[in-house]
Design an enzyme around this catalytic site. Structure first.
Site, PDB file in Angstrom:
ATOM      1  N   LYS A 112       0.845  -1.215   0.000  1.00 21.16           N
ATOM      2  CA  LYS A 112       0.000   0.000   0.000  1.00 21.16           C
ATOM      3  C   LYS A 112       0.868   1.249   0.000  1.00 21.16           C
ATOM      4  O   LYS A 112       0.690   2.152  -0.819  1.00 21.16           O
ATOM      5  CB  LYS A 112      -0.918   0.006   1.238  1.00 21.16           C
ATOM      6  N   GLN A 166      -4.445  -1.184  10.057  1.00 21.30           N
ATOM      7  CA  GLN A 166      -4.350  -2.504   9.425  1.00 21.30           C
ATOM      8  C   GLN A 166      -4.913  -3.573  10.359  1.00 21.30           C
ATOM      9  O   GLN A 166      -4.554  -3.648  11.538  1.00 21.30           O
ATOM     10  CB  GLN A 166      -2.885  -2.803   9.061  1.00 21.30           C
ATOM     11  N   ASP A 175     -11.165   2.812   4.512  1.00 26.17           N
ATOM     12  CA  ASP A 175     -11.460   1.386   4.381  1.00 26.17           C
ATOM     13  C   ASP A 175     -12.952   1.116   4.224  1.00 26.17           C
ATOM     14  O   ASP A 175     -13.338   0.021   3.816  1.00 26.17           O
ATOM     15  CB  ASP A 175     -10.999   0.642   5.643  1.00 26.17           C
TER      16      ASP A 175
HETATM   17  N1  GUN Z   1      -6.546  -6.488   6.546  1.00 29.74           N
HETATM   18  C1  GUN Z   1      -6.787  -7.225   5.429  1.00 29.74           C
HETATM   19  N2  GUN Z   1      -7.340  -6.452   4.464  1.00 29.74           N
HETATM   20  C2  GUN Z   1      -7.452  -5.215   4.972  1.00 29.74           C
HETATM   21  C3  GUN Z   1      -7.921  -3.982   4.441  1.00 29.74           C
HETATM   22  O1  GUN Z   1      -8.395  -3.869   3.302  1.00 29.74           O
HETATM   23  N3  GUN Z   1      -7.845  -2.913   5.300  1.00 29.74           N
HETATM   24  C4  GUN Z   1      -7.359  -3.018   6.565  1.00 29.74           C
HETATM   25  N4  GUN Z   1      -7.354  -1.908   7.324  1.00 29.74           N
HETATM   26  N5  GUN Z   1      -6.908  -4.146   7.079  1.00 29.74           N
HETATM   27  C5  GUN Z   1      -6.951  -5.235   6.282  1.00 29.74           C
END
Ligand code: GUN
Length: 317
Positions: A84, A129, A152
Protein backbone atom coordinates in the site's frame (compact mmCIF):
# COMPACT_ATOMS: atom_id res chain seq x y z
CA UNK A 1 -24.32 -2.41 -26.60
CA UNK A 2 -25.94 -2.25 -23.19
CA UNK A 3 -23.37 -1.40 -20.54
CA UNK A 4 -23.32 -1.92 -16.82
CA UNK A 5 -22.37 1.69 -16.16
CA UNK A 6 -23.33 3.76 -14.29
CA UNK A 7 -22.71 1.42 -11.39
CA UNK A 8 -24.54 2.65 -8.30
CA UNK A 9 -21.57 2.14 -6.01
CA UNK A 10 -19.45 4.21 -8.41
CA UNK A 11 -21.60 7.36 -8.04
CA UNK A 12 -19.33 9.09 -5.53
CA UNK A 13 -16.09 8.19 -7.33
CA UNK A 14 -17.63 9.49 -10.56
CA UNK A 15 -18.57 12.78 -8.89
CA UNK A 16 -14.91 13.11 -7.96
CA UNK A 17 -13.70 12.57 -11.52
CA UNK A 18 -12.95 8.82 -11.66
CA UNK A 19 -14.09 6.85 -14.71
CA UNK A 20 -14.35 3.09 -15.26
CA UNK A 21 -13.02 2.22 -18.72
CA UNK A 22 -15.22 0.08 -20.96
CA UNK A 23 -13.39 -2.94 -22.30
CA UNK A 24 -16.23 -4.36 -24.31
CA UNK A 25 -14.32 -5.87 -27.24
CA UNK A 26 -14.10 -9.62 -26.50
CA UNK A 27 -11.39 -10.04 -29.14
CA UNK A 28 -9.09 -7.74 -27.20
CA UNK A 29 -9.44 -9.75 -23.99
CA UNK A 30 -6.64 -11.91 -22.68
CA UNK A 31 -7.70 -15.53 -22.05
CA UNK A 32 -6.38 -18.08 -19.60
CA UNK A 33 -4.12 -20.39 -21.66
CA UNK A 34 -5.98 -23.27 -23.28
CA UNK A 35 -9.41 -21.89 -22.30
CA UNK A 36 -12.06 -19.50 -23.54
CA UNK A 37 -12.15 -17.78 -20.17
CA UNK A 38 -11.38 -14.03 -20.09
CA UNK A 39 -8.83 -12.82 -17.55
CA UNK A 40 -10.29 -10.04 -15.37
CA UNK A 41 -7.05 -8.12 -15.15
CA UNK A 42 -6.80 -6.23 -11.90
CA UNK A 43 -3.31 -5.28 -12.91
CA UNK A 44 -4.55 -3.44 -16.00
CA UNK A 45 -7.50 -1.74 -14.31
CA UNK A 46 -5.51 -0.73 -11.22
CA UNK A 47 -2.96 0.95 -13.47
CA UNK A 48 -5.77 2.90 -15.12
CA UNK A 49 -7.03 4.16 -11.74
CA UNK A 50 -3.51 5.02 -10.55
CA UNK A 51 -3.09 7.18 -13.66
CA UNK A 52 -6.49 8.82 -13.15
CA UNK A 53 -5.64 9.52 -9.49
CA UNK A 54 -2.36 11.19 -10.49
CA UNK A 55 -4.07 13.37 -13.12
CA UNK A 56 -6.90 14.34 -10.77
CA UNK A 57 -4.46 15.16 -7.97
CA UNK A 58 -2.69 17.51 -10.35
CA UNK A 59 -5.87 19.27 -11.48
CA UNK A 60 -7.18 19.53 -7.89
CA UNK A 61 -3.77 20.72 -6.62
CA UNK A 62 -4.12 18.38 -3.65
CA UNK A 63 -1.65 15.65 -2.83
CA UNK A 64 -3.61 12.88 -1.04
CA UNK A 65 -2.01 11.72 2.14
CA UNK A 66 -2.56 8.37 3.89
CA UNK A 67 -1.35 7.31 7.31
CA UNK A 68 -1.25 3.60 8.17
CA UNK A 69 -1.21 2.32 11.73
CA UNK A 70 0.45 -1.11 11.81
CA UNK A 71 0.32 -2.99 15.09
CA UNK A 72 2.37 -6.09 15.80
CA UNK A 73 4.58 -8.26 13.68
CA UNK A 74 2.16 -10.27 11.52
CA UNK A 75 4.19 -11.01 8.34
CA UNK A 76 1.17 -10.98 5.99
CA UNK A 77 0.06 -7.57 7.32
CA UNK A 78 3.59 -6.25 6.78
CA UNK A 79 3.51 -7.32 3.12
CA UNK A 80 0.04 -5.80 2.57
CA UNK A 81 1.03 -2.52 4.22
CA UNK A 82 4.29 -2.29 2.33
CA UNK A 83 2.40 -2.79 -0.98
CA UNK A 84 0.00 0.00 0.00
CA UNK A 85 2.65 2.52 1.02
CA UNK A 86 4.77 1.67 -2.06
CA UNK A 87 1.83 2.30 -4.40
CA UNK A 88 1.14 5.66 -2.77
CA UNK A 89 4.80 6.69 -2.98
CA UNK A 90 4.99 5.64 -6.66
CA UNK A 91 1.95 7.80 -7.43
CA UNK A 92 3.72 10.73 -5.76
CA UNK A 93 1.21 10.75 -2.89
CA UNK A 94 1.96 10.99 0.80
CA UNK A 95 2.01 7.86 2.91
CA UNK A 96 3.21 7.49 6.45
CA UNK A 97 3.58 4.38 8.52
CA UNK A 98 3.22 4.34 12.29
CA UNK A 99 4.40 1.06 13.78
CA UNK A 100 3.40 -0.05 17.25
CA UNK A 101 4.87 -3.27 18.73
CA UNK A 102 2.16 -5.70 19.90
CA UNK A 103 3.56 -5.70 23.44
CA UNK A 104 3.09 -1.92 23.72
CA UNK A 105 -0.31 -1.74 22.03
CA UNK A 106 -3.39 -1.00 24.12
CA UNK A 107 -6.81 0.13 22.97
CA UNK A 108 -6.23 3.50 24.65
CA UNK A 109 -2.80 4.05 23.07
CA UNK A 110 -4.12 3.28 19.57
CA UNK A 111 -7.14 5.52 20.12
CA UNK A 112 -4.74 8.29 21.09
CA UNK A 113 -2.87 7.83 17.82
CA UNK A 114 -6.15 7.95 15.91
CA UNK A 115 -7.26 11.14 17.71
CA UNK A 116 -3.94 12.77 16.83
CA UNK A 117 -4.36 11.84 13.15
CA UNK A 118 -8.02 12.97 13.19
CA UNK A 119 -6.83 16.41 14.25
CA UNK A 120 -4.02 16.63 11.67
CA UNK A 121 -5.32 18.47 8.58
CA UNK A 122 -2.52 17.08 6.39
CA UNK A 123 -3.88 13.51 6.88
CA UNK A 124 -6.76 12.63 4.51
CA UNK A 125 -7.00 8.93 5.27
CA UNK A 126 -6.35 6.80 8.34
CA UNK A 127 -5.93 3.06 7.84
CA UNK A 128 -5.66 0.77 10.85
CA UNK A 129 -4.35 -2.50 9.42
CA UNK A 130 -6.36 -5.52 10.58
CA UNK A 131 -6.20 -7.88 12.32
CA UNK A 132 -5.20 -6.13 15.55
CA UNK A 133 -3.75 -8.22 18.41
CA UNK A 134 -6.44 -10.06 20.41
CA UNK A 135 -5.98 -7.95 23.54
CA UNK A 136 -6.94 -4.79 21.63
CA UNK A 137 -10.60 -3.80 21.09
CA UNK A 138 -10.54 -3.39 17.29
CA UNK A 139 -14.05 -1.91 17.09
CA UNK A 140 -13.13 0.75 19.65
CA UNK A 141 -9.96 1.68 17.75
CA UNK A 142 -11.70 1.85 14.37
CA UNK A 143 -14.60 3.68 16.01
CA UNK A 144 -12.24 6.49 17.00
CA UNK A 145 -11.58 7.38 13.32
CA UNK A 146 -13.68 10.31 12.12
CA UNK A 147 -16.00 9.29 9.27
CA UNK A 148 -14.40 11.61 6.72
CA UNK A 149 -10.97 10.00 7.23
CA UNK A 150 -12.19 6.39 6.90
CA UNK A 151 -10.53 5.03 3.74
CA UNK A 152 -11.46 1.39 4.38
CA UNK A 153 -15.21 1.87 4.59
CA UNK A 154 -15.24 -0.20 7.80
CA UNK A 155 -16.90 2.35 10.08
CA UNK A 156 -20.54 1.57 10.94
CA UNK A 157 -21.52 5.01 9.57
CA UNK A 158 -20.16 4.11 6.15
CA UNK A 159 -21.37 0.49 6.23
CA UNK A 160 -24.83 1.81 7.16
CA UNK A 161 -24.91 4.07 4.11
CA UNK A 162 -24.10 1.11 1.85
CA UNK A 163 -26.64 -1.14 3.59
CA UNK A 164 -29.39 1.44 3.07
CA UNK A 165 -28.57 1.93 -0.60
CA UNK A 166 -26.94 5.35 -0.20
CA UNK A 167 -23.69 5.67 -2.07
CA UNK A 168 -22.40 8.81 -0.38
CA UNK A 169 -19.90 7.13 1.94
CA UNK A 170 -16.57 5.31 1.71
CA UNK A 171 -16.81 1.76 0.36
CA UNK A 172 -14.71 -1.22 1.40
CA UNK A 173 -11.77 -1.40 -1.03
CA UNK A 174 -11.81 -5.08 -2.05
CA UNK A 175 -15.50 -5.42 -3.01
CA UNK A 176 -15.45 -1.92 -4.50
CA UNK A 177 -12.54 -2.99 -6.71
CA UNK A 178 -14.37 -6.19 -7.70
CA UNK A 179 -17.40 -4.15 -8.81
CA UNK A 180 -15.18 -1.87 -10.92
CA UNK A 181 -13.54 -4.93 -12.51
CA UNK A 182 -16.93 -6.46 -13.40
CA UNK A 183 -18.08 -3.14 -14.88
CA UNK A 184 -14.91 -2.59 -16.92
CA UNK A 185 -15.44 -5.98 -18.60
CA UNK A 186 -19.19 -5.29 -18.91
CA UNK A 187 -20.22 -8.40 -16.98
CA UNK A 188 -24.00 -8.22 -16.66
CA UNK A 189 -25.32 -8.50 -13.12
CA UNK A 190 -29.06 -7.76 -12.96
CA UNK A 191 -31.05 -10.85 -12.07
CA UNK A 192 -27.97 -13.06 -11.84
CA UNK A 193 -27.38 -15.52 -8.98
CA UNK A 194 -24.37 -14.31 -7.02
CA UNK A 195 -22.84 -16.53 -4.35
CA UNK A 196 -20.34 -14.95 -1.97
CA UNK A 197 -18.29 -17.45 0.05
CA UNK A 198 -17.27 -15.59 3.21
CA UNK A 199 -19.07 -13.19 5.51
CA UNK A 200 -16.31 -10.94 6.82
CA UNK A 201 -16.89 -7.25 7.42
CA UNK A 202 -13.94 -6.49 5.14
CA UNK A 203 -15.01 -8.43 2.05
CA UNK A 204 -17.96 -10.84 2.20
CA UNK A 205 -20.71 -8.68 3.71
CA UNK A 206 -20.07 -5.49 1.69
CA UNK A 207 -19.51 -7.61 -1.47
CA UNK A 208 -23.00 -9.07 -1.13
CA UNK A 209 -24.51 -5.61 -0.55
CA UNK A 210 -22.80 -4.14 -3.63
CA UNK A 211 -23.95 -7.05 -5.82
CA UNK A 212 -27.46 -6.66 -4.40
CA UNK A 213 -27.40 -2.97 -5.34
CA UNK A 214 -26.96 -4.11 -8.96
CA UNK A 215 -29.99 -6.41 -8.64
CA UNK A 216 -28.17 -9.72 -8.20
CA UNK A 217 -29.90 -12.45 -6.21
CA UNK A 218 -27.32 -12.82 -3.48
CA UNK A 219 -26.50 -15.87 -1.35
CA UNK A 220 -23.91 -15.77 1.41
CA UNK A 221 -22.11 -19.07 1.96
CA UNK A 222 -19.80 -19.67 4.92
CA UNK A 223 -18.20 -22.30 7.11
CA UNK A 224 -21.61 -23.57 8.36
CA UNK A 225 -23.21 -23.72 4.91
CA UNK A 226 -24.56 -27.15 4.03
CA UNK A 227 -23.79 -28.54 0.58
CA UNK A 228 -21.38 -25.74 -0.37
CA UNK A 229 -20.71 -27.40 -3.71
CA UNK A 230 -24.42 -27.45 -4.59
CA UNK A 231 -24.89 -23.80 -3.53
CA UNK A 232 -21.88 -22.68 -5.59
CA UNK A 233 -22.99 -24.69 -8.61
CA UNK A 234 -26.07 -22.37 -8.85
CA UNK A 235 -23.89 -19.27 -9.09
CA UNK A 236 -23.67 -17.14 -12.22
CA UNK A 237 -21.18 -15.04 -10.27
CA UNK A 238 -19.08 -16.77 -7.64
CA UNK A 239 -16.94 -14.71 -5.26
CA UNK A 240 -14.55 -16.80 -3.18
CA UNK A 241 -13.42 -15.02 -0.03
CA UNK A 242 -13.21 -18.04 2.21
CA UNK A 243 -9.53 -17.85 3.11
CA UNK A 244 -9.01 -21.49 2.13
CA UNK A 245 -6.53 -22.38 -0.60
CA UNK A 246 -8.05 -24.02 -3.71
CA UNK A 247 -11.40 -24.60 -2.00
CA UNK A 248 -13.42 -24.10 -5.18
CA UNK A 249 -13.09 -27.08 -7.54
CA UNK A 250 -14.49 -27.53 -11.07
CA UNK A 251 -17.55 -29.40 -9.78
CA UNK A 252 -18.52 -26.22 -7.84
CA UNK A 253 -18.69 -24.19 -11.05
CA UNK A 254 -21.74 -23.65 -13.24
CA UNK A 255 -20.70 -23.62 -16.93
CA UNK A 256 -20.16 -20.01 -18.07
CA UNK A 257 -19.93 -18.63 -14.52
CA UNK A 258 -17.90 -15.57 -13.58
CA UNK A 259 -15.29 -16.39 -10.92
CA UNK A 260 -13.81 -13.83 -8.53
CA UNK A 261 -10.95 -14.96 -6.32
CA UNK A 262 -10.23 -12.94 -3.20
CA UNK A 263 -7.86 -15.53 -1.70
CA UNK A 264 -4.09 -15.26 -1.46
CA UNK A 265 -2.13 -18.32 -0.31
CA UNK A 266 0.92 -20.40 -1.12
CA UNK A 267 0.35 -23.91 -2.42
CA UNK A 268 2.41 -26.93 -1.34
CA UNK A 269 5.10 -25.97 -3.91
CA UNK A 270 5.29 -22.43 -2.49
CA UNK A 271 3.52 -20.88 -5.51
CA UNK A 272 0.90 -18.13 -5.00
CA UNK A 273 -2.65 -19.40 -5.34
CA UNK A 274 -6.17 -18.32 -4.46
CA UNK A 275 -9.37 -19.87 -3.10
CA UNK A 276 -10.23 -21.11 -6.60
CA UNK A 277 -8.51 -24.06 -8.27
CA UNK A 278 -7.23 -22.91 -11.71
CA UNK A 279 -8.77 -26.12 -13.16
CA UNK A 280 -12.08 -24.22 -12.84
CA UNK A 281 -11.17 -21.68 -15.53
CA UNK A 282 -12.00 -23.96 -18.44
CA UNK A 283 -15.67 -23.98 -17.26
CA UNK A 284 -15.90 -20.21 -16.65
CA UNK A 285 -16.54 -17.22 -18.92
CA UNK A 286 -14.53 -14.71 -16.86
CA UNK A 287 -12.18 -15.17 -13.90
CA UNK A 288 -9.84 -13.04 -11.84
CA UNK A 289 -6.31 -14.45 -11.58
CA UNK A 290 -4.14 -14.77 -8.47
CA UNK A 291 -1.91 -12.80 -8.40
CA UNK A 292 -2.76 -9.68 -10.50
CA UNK A 293 -6.50 -9.88 -9.99
CA UNK A 294 -8.31 -8.61 -6.92
CA UNK A 295 -5.11 -7.78 -4.96
CA UNK A 296 -4.03 -4.78 -7.05
CA UNK A 297 -7.66 -3.61 -7.24
CA UNK A 298 -7.85 -3.39 -3.43
CA UNK A 299 -4.85 -1.07 -3.37
CA UNK A 300 -6.15 0.97 -6.32
CA UNK A 301 -9.44 1.55 -4.53
CA UNK A 302 -7.57 2.64 -1.41
CA UNK A 303 -5.96 5.25 -3.62
CA UNK A 304 -9.35 6.28 -5.03
CA UNK A 305 -10.91 6.44 -1.54
CA UNK A 306 -8.05 8.55 -0.22
CA UNK A 307 -8.34 10.93 -3.18
CA UNK A 308 -12.09 11.29 -2.63
CA UNK A 309 -11.49 12.11 1.05
CA UNK A 310 -8.74 14.56 0.12
CA UNK A 311 -10.88 16.44 -2.41
CA UNK A 312 -13.71 16.42 0.16
CA UNK A 313 -11.55 17.83 2.92
CA UNK A 314 -9.96 20.27 0.47
CA UNK A 315 -6.82 20.50 2.53
CA UNK A 316 -3.75 21.12 0.36
CA UNK A 317 -0.54 19.43 1.46
N1 GUN B 1 -6.55 -6.49 6.55
C1 GUN B 1 -6.79 -7.22 5.43
N2 GUN B 1 -7.34 -6.45 4.46
C2 GUN B 1 -7.45 -5.21 4.97
C3 GUN B 1 -7.92 -3.98 4.44
O1 GUN B 1 -8.39 -3.87 3.30
N3 GUN B 1 -7.85 -2.91 5.30
C4 GUN B 1 -7.36 -3.02 6.56
N4 GUN B 1 -7.35 -1.91 7.32
N5 GUN B 1 -6.91 -4.15 7.08
C5 GUN B 1 -6.95 -5.24 6.28
Amino acid sequence: METLLPLKCWTRAQQHGFRIPQWTDPLAHEKFPGTNCTVLSGQKLSEEFRNQAKELAKSNSIKPNLTVLLVGEDPASRVYVSNKTKTFAQAGFGSHLIEVPAAEATTELLQKWVHKLNADPSVHGILVQLPLPKHVDAAAVLGAIVLEKDVDGFLPGNVGLLATGQFTGTLSCTPFGVMALLAAYNVSLAGKNAVVIGRSNIVGKPMGLMLLSEDCTVTYAHSRTQNLQGVCAQADILVAAAGQALLVKPEFVKPGAVLIDVGMHRDSAGKLCGDIDPDCFSKASFASPVPKGVGPMTIAMLLVNTCINAWGQGKAQ
